[in-house]
Every structure is written in structure tokens, then in C-alpha cells.
Write an enzyme that holds these catalytic residues in place. Sequence first.
Site, PDB file in Angstrom:
ATOM      1  N   GLY A  29       0.785  -1.219   0.000  1.00  0.00           N
ATOM      2  CA  GLY A  29       0.000   0.000   0.000  1.00  0.00           C
ATOM      3  C   GLY A  29       0.820   1.272   0.000  1.00  0.00           C
ATOM      4  CB  ILE A  30       0.314   4.484   1.817  1.00  0.00           C
ATOM      5  CG1 ILE A  30      -1.052   4.852   1.215  1.00  0.00           C
ATOM      6  CG2 ILE A  30       1.123   5.748   2.092  1.00  0.00           C
ATOM      7  CD1 ILE A  30      -1.955   5.622   2.160  1.00  0.00           C
ATOM      8  NE  ARG A  50       2.585  -6.583  14.315  1.00  0.00           N
ATOM      9  CZ  ARG A  50       1.328  -6.602  14.734  1.00  0.00           C
ATOM     10  NH1 ARG A  50       0.470  -7.470  14.206  1.00  0.00           N
ATOM     11  NH2 ARG A  50       0.933  -5.762  15.672  1.00  0.00           N
ATOM     12  CE1 TYR A 156      -6.276   3.597  11.070  1.00  0.00           C
ATOM     13  CE2 TYR A 156      -7.952   5.083  10.198  1.00  0.00           C
ATOM     14  CZ  TYR A 156      -6.733   4.438  10.069  1.00  0.00           C
ATOM     15  OH  TYR A 156      -5.981   4.649   8.934  1.00  0.00           O
TER      16      TYR A 156
END
Length: 250
Positions: A29-30, A50, A156
Site C-alpha cells: 500500500g502507501i 513484523r 482508529y
Amino acid sequence: MAEPPPGPHPAPSPATTARVALVSGGSRGIGLATATALARRGHRVLVGSRSGRAAAGLTGLTCDVTDSQQVEEAFARAERDHGPVQIVVSNVGARDDGLLMRMEERTFRRTIDTNLTGAWRLLRRAAAGMADTGWGRVVLVSSVAAVLGTPGQANYAAAKAGLAGLARSAARELGPSGITVNVVLPGFVDTDLTRDLPPRRRESILSGVPLGRSGTAREIAETVAFLTDEQAGYVTGAVLPVDGGLAMGH
């Protein structure tokens, strides 16, 4: 050929100095788009995740931002193998959605720990090394949810909103050491994090975007990369929306 106008002329912009960059959450993604954009600029890019895996041309580091010891070990390895880390992009974005009245405290705490405290762990560890070299760029990737609020994402949104306060406080503390700290506020971007939204929810969000479309990971990445350049040295403590106009005025 016409003569140039009289008076002094600006010197050409210097080439980008190759530096060591660490991008957390840079495996997709980003984050991946950002790592790629920085590599195109000639930086040595390390991707923290991770799994410790990275795309071709990038170097992977095991770095779970919820674990202070792993963050320390990732920086120590980077410094030992590549030199001082002078660019850090905190791009970890973990969601665990649920309505406020049904959300368990452990869910709220886990989301805060990953998205906000994780960024603090990276920033705290990066600051000392950057101060020693007298140069540093830190970019924290937030979300439009931080300023608009999103039903079912109180945890979030709270975590991503906290990044602005973290960045601005750090910008004041670290500015005298030649370190800038900024926040990029992506809007609705077509990534794995948004593809699981119900179609009606996606349509509702896009209807509020003046440009009428979702953003791309590369559009966010190029903005992040700009903030890491020498030419962005007078930008710090900023919260920069890249959202197609979705949150203008906030």
C-alpha cells in the site's frame, strides 16, 4: 536569443543527498509506494515490518512497532549495516472497527498502541541519531478519519488524530537540531485497508470527494517523499491533507 533579465539568478537546486531511510509498514500500500518513491530518489531504503520481508530492491527489517525492543534492535541493525537513519516514515495503519458502545477496552488500547504509541516509539528512537548528525526528516502518516471522524472507528480516529499533537510537539523540541516532523493526512485511498468496506460505504465517502475519485498510493507517497527532501527543510509541524478535498476546512 533573448538576453536574460538583469540581476542575480538563483543557483540550481542541489541534487538529493542519498540518505538512509526507514519506512515502517512499508511492505504494501502507501508504505510500499513511499519506500519505492524514496528509493527512486537514491536513498537506501529499509522497510520495517513484523515479517521482516521487503519488495525487490528494498531491505527488510523485523520491526514490530508495538515492541520497544524490536524498534531498538531495528535501528541498531540499520545503523550498524548502513549508517545513521536520517529519514523515518511511520506508516503503520491498523484498524479494528466497532461501534463505540460495543467496543472492548482491549480493542481500543491495541489500536492506540499500534497507530499512535508505535509512531512515538519510532520517533523517540530516531531523534537521538538524527540530532547527532544535525539533520532529519520524520513523516507520520495519519488519516482523514482524524479530522472528520468515522462511525465505527473511534479508536482508529483517536489514534490518528493524536499524531498531529505528537508531531507538533516533536517539531518544537527537535527543530533546533535540524529535524523536521510533519504529518500527511491521506483521504480515501484505494489500498487493502479500504477495499473491505461495503460498497454503499465506499460510494458514500466518494460522493463527498470534490475530485470524485479515490486517491492512489503513489499520490500519497510522492507527498511524503517531498517532505523528506532538502527543499522541504522549512516545513515542520505541518498537517498536510492529500484527500481530493474531502476534509477541506478542517
